[in-house]
Write a protein that holds these residues in place. Sequence first.
Motif, mmCIF file in Angstrom:
data_model
loop_
_atom_site.group_PDB
_atom_site.id
_atom_site.type_symbol
_atom_site.label_atom_id
_atom_site.label_comp_id
_atom_site.label_asym_id
_atom_site.label_seq_id
_atom_site.Cartn_x
_atom_site.Cartn_y
_atom_site.Cartn_z
ATOM 1 N N VAL A 71 39.797 27.530 43.731
ATOM 2 C CA VAL A 71 39.182 28.508 42.831
ATOM 3 C C VAL A 71 39.742 29.901 43.123
ATOM 4 C CG1 VAL A 71 37.190 28.931 44.380
ATOM 5 C CG2 VAL A 71 37.002 29.386 41.911
ATOM 6 N N ARG A 72 40.058 30.622 42.074
ATOM 7 C CA ARG A 72 40.542 32.002 42.248
ATOM 8 C C ARG A 72 39.342 32.934 42.354
ATOM 9 N NH1 ARG A 72 46.030 33.443 40.253
ATOM 10 N NH2 ARG A 72 47.244 31.526 40.375
ATOM 11 N N ARG A 73 39.130 33.430 43.551
ATOM 12 C CA ARG A 73 37.997 34.315 43.816
ATOM 13 C C ARG A 73 38.108 35.616 43.026
ATOM 14 N NH1 ARG A 73 34.849 34.223 48.710
ATOM 15 N NH2 ARG A 73 34.708 32.060 49.448
ATOM 16 N N ASP A 107 44.151 37.288 40.801
ATOM 17 C CA ASP A 107 44.727 37.109 39.462
ATOM 18 C C ASP A 107 46.256 37.115 39.509
ATOM 19 O OD1 ASP A 107 45.118 39.727 40.052
ATOM 20 O OD2 ASP A 107 44.047 40.539 38.329
ATOM 21 N N GLN A 108 46.815 36.995 40.739
ATOM 22 C CA GLN A 108 48.272 36.974 40.869
ATOM 23 C C GLN A 108 48.747 35.597 41.347
ATOM 24 O OE1 GLN A 108 50.124 39.557 39.776
ATOM 25 N NE2 GLN A 108 48.161 40.415 39.101
ATOM 26 N N ALA A 125 35.388 29.499 32.591
ATOM 27 C CA ALA A 125 35.548 30.821 33.227
ATOM 28 C C ALA A 125 37.014 31.217 33.119
ATOM 29 C CB ALA A 125 35.104 30.757 34.678
ATOM 30 N N PRO A 126 37.305 32.514 33.197
ATOM 31 C CA PRO A 126 38.680 32.969 32.948
ATOM 32 C C PRO A 126 39.649 32.602 34.079
ATOM 33 C CG PRO A 126 37.282 34.820 33.564
ATOM 34 C CD PRO A 126 36.373 33.647 33.418
ATOM 35 N N HIS A 127 40.931 32.559 33.749
ATOM 36 C CA HIS A 127 41.977 32.180 34.711
ATOM 37 C C HIS A 127 43.302 32.684 34.162
ATOM 38 C CE1 HIS A 127 44.552 29.590 37.174
ATOM 39 N NE2 HIS A 127 43.504 29.374 37.928
ATOM 40 N N PRO A 128 44.179 33.208 35.011
ATOM 41 C CA PRO A 128 45.420 33.800 34.489
ATOM 42 C C PRO A 128 46.467 32.795 34.023
ATOM 43 C CG PRO A 128 45.333 33.996 36.882
ATOM 44 C CD PRO A 128 44.013 33.444 36.453
ATOM 45 N N LYS A 129 46.308 31.534 34.424
ATOM 46 C CA LYS A 129 47.341 30.543 34.064
ATOM 47 C C LYS A 129 46.756 29.441 33.189
ATOM 48 C CE LYS A 129 50.683 30.820 37.804
ATOM 49 N NZ LYS A 129 51.301 30.086 38.918
ATOM 50 N N ALA A 130 47.631 28.783 32.461
ATOM 51 C CA ALA A 130 47.193 27.670 31.623
ATOM 52 C C ALA A 130 46.834 26.473 32.504
ATOM 53 C CB ALA A 130 48.298 27.288 30.646
#
Lengths: 314, 314, 314
Positions: B274-276, C86-87, B174-179
Amino acid sequence: MKNYFSIKDIDSIENWVNEAIELKKNPLANKTLGTDKTIGLLFFNPSLRTRLSTQKAATNLGMNVIVMNFTGEGWSLEYDDGAVMDQGTSEHVKEAAQVVSQYCDVLAIRAFAKLKNREDDYNEKVLQSFIKYATIPVINMESATGHPLQALTDAITIIEHKKKNKPKVVLSWAPHPKALPQAVANSFVEMMQRMEADFVITHPVGYELASEITKGVSIDYNQKNAFKDADFIYVKNWSSYEDYGKVSEDKSWKITEEKMKQTNNAKFMHCLPVRRNVVVDDAVLDKENSIVIEQANNRTYAAQLVLKKILESK
Amino acid sequence: MKNYFSIKDIDSIENWVNEAIELKKNPLANKTLGTDKTIGLLFFNPSLRTRLSTQKAATNLGMNVIVMNFTGEGWSLEYDDGAVMDQGTSEHVKEAAQVVSQYCDVLAIRAFAKLKNREDDYNEKVLQSFIKYATIPVINMESATGHPLQALTDAITIIEHKKKNKPKVVLSWAPHPKALPQAVANSFVEMMQRMEADFVITHPVGYELASEITKGVSIDYNQKNAFKDADFIYVKNWSSYEDYGKVSEDKSWKITEEKMKQTNNAKFMHCLPVRRNVVVDDAVLDKENSIVIEQANNRTYAAQLVLKKILESK
Amino acid sequence: MKNYFSIKDIDSIENWVNEAIELKKNPLANKTLGTDKTIGLLFFNPSLRTRLSTQKAATNLGMNVIVMNFTGEGWSLEYDDGAVMDQGTSEHVKEAAQVVSQYCDVLAIRAFAKLKNREDDYNEKVLQSFIKYATIPVINMESATGHPLQALTDAITIIEHKKKNKPKVVLSWAPHPKALPQAVANSFVEMMQRMEADFVITHPVGYELASEITKGVSIDYNQKNAFKDADFIYVKNWSSYEDYGKVSEDKSWKITEEKMKQTNNAKFMHCLPVRRNVVVDDAVLDKENSIVIEQANNRTYAAQLVLKKILESK
């Protein structure tokens, strides 16, 4: 005994070392001595051995341990009497020391030399302020000018390994890229003056330790000469006392296998952490004559002995 | 068992999971197993679940716990053999690991992938160096390429919740803004290959995990297709293995309620944090089919089982 | 009692203070009440007294203590419902609070006012979110708008020292170079309204506390007048509520020996840390009428009482 600020607080080196060696055989023998007692470990600087070994020592005695990093977790402290605290410091040591004394039974403090102002460092502002205002015993976990838990460790280690009554012990300066305090060297010199040892310090010109500390001790500016017939080579970098905080990376002082060959099959000692291949070559550290790991192990029993003495005298 | 580095150190998944489920029923059953034993938790990265659950697990077994953050509290470590340490590192892992082994009975270490150099990460320099030089058991609390405590937790959770012998389990990117590292996904894939499961991995092209790890596993680049009839949807972001450390925020891969409807009323799992609304919608996380909180709870029993095995085999 | 969020959670101030004074006489009387119970102390801000006294209190009750600094050691938390993460934030408090609840039996949390947005602070986003999602009791170790452990401490201290049934208690604002929250002042005002006291607040114009809190309390903008015949001078700086977060360093409000002479030989109180010679002169702090150190000591018994109440009601 109230505080353990310097090795001057040790009444008999011989008795203490013997007692520490006994503790090492049975570390849990006094497991209830510290029941319901709390030690507060206050760190103003990084620590690995000191933090873990002191925590282990306290736990061996049944104490509760509270660890507190003043950098980040707490308030920045003011030490000057009469300061108008309208700048960076939020709390005066007068309050901090008295308050913490109410939550703990023993305090242990690490506060390195800042190496900016020699007088400030050698006045031991941080440790002495805590000792002045605390109402409980204070243990030095390396202050600006001394590291007496390390020196006690070193005495234990030398006595465990020595093969003659009066071994030749050499404290050798070695190069390092950063400015380091004189604390470990100072306490080691003090300790050697109270032990049966043929003691020599060797370092480059300009790297003399404080003369009050080295008074009466042989200093040899020729490292090669100093190493001859040595039974123990104790290595440590320190920055200049004279030109306060000045660094030398003079590579000719690095400890090599070649140099160790000049000794009487000497044991190699260092308080750690050590920068490999800068202070000393891999070849020396990885040889069986290096006893740095056993030395570090003795940190636990040095700390445990000091704590035991403090708990017993309360 | 000496170390718990990867799930290869588990002899029987079934026995371990059953034993962990027993521990969960009575966490204090072995309250004296760890008496006078100390675990050192060494953190090179942030932690919430791992730190607290491992600490809880150790306490349940009566162990003493020492927590040490290497970032900030300790010295920066060198891992390269023969390094001339005249730069940023102050202590070699050779010394650090040996020394710490003398103060503790078990070590647990967290050291994430740096995602700069794939070879360095997949060589597991930090964990393997500690394992090499430590003289006590070492537990992996998430290393560069694996998170075996999480994978054991996941096995426990799946076995607790499965309604058929061989459930369909889908690992979805699933997508995520950081490596992010591949560690959690790697260990989960290894675990699924040792369990009764119809296992499928789904991720965008270019986000394949290391082929040695996924060898023989079904990979479906069509997430919608993969979700069909799934009993468990295990979600995790990871950065690219191929184009090492590359990030994708491809929002079409986010887990939505709509997608979950394609499944066989699947349970939703994630290792957390988890980033909601980036990785997964609120609607999925806040539904009863989400078992992420119970999953996190099982971290304690996974850690406790590993510690119990280590203490029993000493 | 479930949570200790504000002094509203105290059913009877008189009974609680009496019970705390009893605890102080014999702090280890309930040494097994907390056996096998764990308290998690979560810090989003620095702490000295709160950290150590709460740790001591928990230890006195036999509890295990886990300390966690969220700044640095953990993940940064999100508090907004429906946020698309996403921040900068990595974990939602929904998960964090539920997860931590599974590893601990009691949570204690410190999260100061940010002093950027009054509504955010007075909505108590952090503490109230933890209370909402945690499944175990939550203790306020200073939140955005209140510090109820301090207020309970203050009540104990005043009752221990008062010489008449209804002493005159003055809460005086004092200057400070940095923007400080209103939390301590707010909780003290709430406490004084529930105690037998002739209570007056004095501060410069523009430094009124929230009117919901001070409703019915005497406010005197003339510090000199307010100090007349006072039995207790409680000093604290706070930034403006009206012009939210505005700082005043008006030196004419500093507490001096001269001003203390106007009182009825009043005791001087402050929650600490205190900036000497900015908030109050050395001459006041170093006089016997200053009871700030005893006050700090009572922090242990306030925390211990709250913990005892929570443990007993589970």
